[in-house]
Design a protein around this motif. Sequence first.
Motif, PDB file in Angstrom:
ATOM      1  N   TYR A  87       2.497  29.744 -14.275  1.00 44.89           N
ATOM      2  CA  TYR A  87       2.552  30.864 -14.555  1.00 44.89           C
ATOM      3  C   TYR A  87       3.120  31.848 -13.889  1.00 44.89           C
ATOM      4  O   TYR A  87       3.355  33.038 -14.881  1.00 44.89           O
ATOM      5  CB  TYR A  87       0.635  30.902 -14.462  1.00 44.89           C
ATOM      6  CG  TYR A  87      -0.173  30.110 -14.976  1.00 44.89           C
ATOM      7  CD1 TYR A  87       0.351  29.396 -16.036  1.00 44.89           C
ATOM      8  CD2 TYR A  87      -1.446  29.846 -13.595  1.00 44.89           C
ATOM      9  CE1 TYR A  87      -1.314  28.443 -17.013  1.00 44.89           C
ATOM     10  CE2 TYR A  87      -2.493  29.501 -14.550  1.00 44.89           C
ATOM     11  CZ  TYR A  87      -2.598  28.554 -16.190  1.00 44.89           C
ATOM     12  OH  TYR A  87      -3.122  27.653 -16.478  1.00 44.89           O
ATOM     13  N   ASN A 138      -1.255  40.240 -10.459  1.00 42.55           N
ATOM     14  CA  ASN A 138      -1.314  38.981 -10.279  1.00 42.55           C
ATOM     15  C   ASN A 138      -2.021  38.473  -9.620  1.00 42.55           C
ATOM     16  O   ASN A 138      -2.645  37.160  -9.100  1.00 42.55           O
ATOM     17  CB  ASN A 138       0.289  37.974 -10.468  1.00 42.55           C
ATOM     18  CG  ASN A 138       0.418  37.767 -11.673  1.00 42.55           C
ATOM     19  OD1 ASN A 138      -0.486  37.422 -12.832  1.00 42.55           O
ATOM     20  ND2 ASN A 138       1.383  38.183 -12.251  1.00 42.55           N
ATOM     21  N   TYR A 140      -0.778  35.448 -17.608  1.00 40.78           N
ATOM     22  CA  TYR A 140      -1.029  34.282 -17.394  1.00 40.78           C
ATOM     23  C   TYR A 140      -2.712  34.742 -16.553  1.00 40.78           C
ATOM     24  O   TYR A 140      -3.265  34.104 -15.583  1.00 40.78           O
ATOM     25  CB  TYR A 140      -0.754  33.019 -16.397  1.00 40.78           C
ATOM     26  CG  TYR A 140       0.447  32.167 -17.371  1.00 40.78           C
ATOM     27  CD1 TYR A 140      -0.389  31.948 -18.484  1.00 40.78           C
ATOM     28  CD2 TYR A 140       1.385  33.129 -17.507  1.00 40.78           C
ATOM     29  CE1 TYR A 140       0.216  31.391 -19.599  1.00 40.78           C
ATOM     30  CE2 TYR A 140       2.372  32.351 -18.531  1.00 40.78           C
ATOM     31  CZ  TYR A 140       1.236  31.421 -19.643  1.00 40.78           C
ATOM     32  OH  TYR A 140       2.382  31.062 -20.254  1.00 40.78           O
ATOM     33  N   GLU A 153      -6.273  32.794 -16.435  1.00 41.73           N
ATOM     34  CA  GLU A 153      -5.838  31.704 -16.445  1.00 41.73           C
ATOM     35  C   GLU A 153      -5.934  31.641 -14.841  1.00 41.73           C
ATOM     36  O   GLU A 153      -6.791  31.024 -13.891  1.00 41.73           O
ATOM     37  CB  GLU A 153      -4.514  31.148 -15.970  1.00 41.73           C
ATOM     38  CG  GLU A 153      -4.886  30.729 -17.969  1.00 41.73           C
ATOM     39  CD  GLU A 153      -4.120  32.080 -19.003  1.00 41.73           C
ATOM     40  OE1 GLU A 153      -4.448  31.319 -19.602  1.00 41.73           O
ATOM     41  OE2 GLU A 153      -4.235  32.635 -17.706  1.00 41.73           O
TER      42      GLU A 153
END
Length: 517
Positions: free
Chosen positions: A293, A275, A306, A309
Amino acid sequence: MNTIQILWIDDEIDLLKPHILFLEQRHYKVTTCTSGSEALDILEEVNFDIVFLDENMPGLSGLETLNEIKEKRDTLPVVMITKSEEEYIMEEAIGNKIADYLIKPVNPNQILLSLKKNLDHSRLISEKTTSNYQQEFRKIAMDLSMVNTFEEWATLYQKLIYWEIQLEDIEDIGMFEILESQKIEANAQFGKFIDKNYESWFEANAEAPVMSHTLFKDKIAPELSKEQPTLLVIIDNLRFDQWKVFEPIINNYYKKESETPFYSILPTATQYARNAIFSGLMPSDMEKLFPQYWKNDTDEGGKNLYEAEFLESQLKRLGLRHLTYEYHKITNLKTGKKLVENFNTLKNNDLTVVVYNFVDMLSHSKTEMEVVKELASNDKAYRSLALSWFKNSPLLEMIHQAQLLGFKLIITTDHGTINVKNPSKVVGDRDTSLNLRYKTGRSLTYETKDVLVAKDPKKIHLPSINMSSSYIFAKGDLFFAYPNNYNHYVSYYRNSYQHGGVSLEEMIIPFVVFNPK
């Protein structure tokens, strides 16, 4: 020691008497014949170690004889000797997997060199490798006592991997054990280095390595352009040693432009490190800026849902919104094959991101499946299993297609993994996270010498599940075990591959840029 048996096939064998005497003086046994058909009869009776074969003979030609020999004994080394330098003959011979190709007139030393190369190759390499490592051992030991920067640690770790791969095929178990002890010592010193320096890497204007959250801005973004499409492959949980055995396969299609080790953030776990790559943010900033998220350890649901995104927001922040991109996550063979089938449609993207999840699944299945425990019983076997997957994977097909379409290729990972050997007792409440290499929660009790402690997670930009949460990270090859049901738990997880903690294997990971050949 058994005498080496040579079969020499040449219609002018009498002219080679000096060569044969030369070999016999060196205790090789040489059987001679003057035609391919005679040679094939002799091969039925005697188990030779190597064949010298004249290319230009009456009757069965050298190439025809070679084909017949390979049909009967496909592993028998055959050295082709010829007057001709015509390219098609060389290509035919090489295509039939000859061991060597010599042009007449040959001298005895050429013959001897070919024998050494083909029959003593493994022994000579083994002896040379052992000798070279013995010389290097002292230097590594000295470096270990002096290494003091993140660059020096990356260099030292790469050196250890180099020798591990060099030594894995030789017979000297003692040398391998010495290297293993150096790796254990290196991880002990590395744990102290991270304990002392990690927090300071987040201070303003600090001397810090490229890390998960700065990788895209510092390393990936400068490679992107509208002039050439880029394929960014993130192989989950790829160790540096696994990367080094993948590299020769990729070299068939691509030329390496640069290779830069970088550091995974802590915890060296997918939900944190990957991430961070996609968002360009540390976990506490993700939690604050993207609460929709981000999920903490104890939250329900997937923790890496996510990434697309996060990537979109980072591209905007870096002023790269003009680039066209696609994100794909591959978690099984079916989706991998489907992306290969449709790969041609990606050529108009400036950036195609593929997250490939096999190596992570392999490390987890080693814990859970007896057959994988057998197949990946140590680091050498784990490397071999990962390499076997890669050679036969849709990912390699994608890389080949990318080369044909002129893509730049970037290969990297989110973190590595370590084979855990020794338990470290920990006690926490029922809200404590479950990972074996790091824990976050309140009122953690642990062996201080075994862990790196973050009592104030904000200082290393990690979110707190509650006000009094802290983090602990296992060092070296330790894994956390609870006192209740301790023995069962320890036997189940010992010698499994885990990540989340502090080790060279988990933290120092590859970032490699290629251009198509």
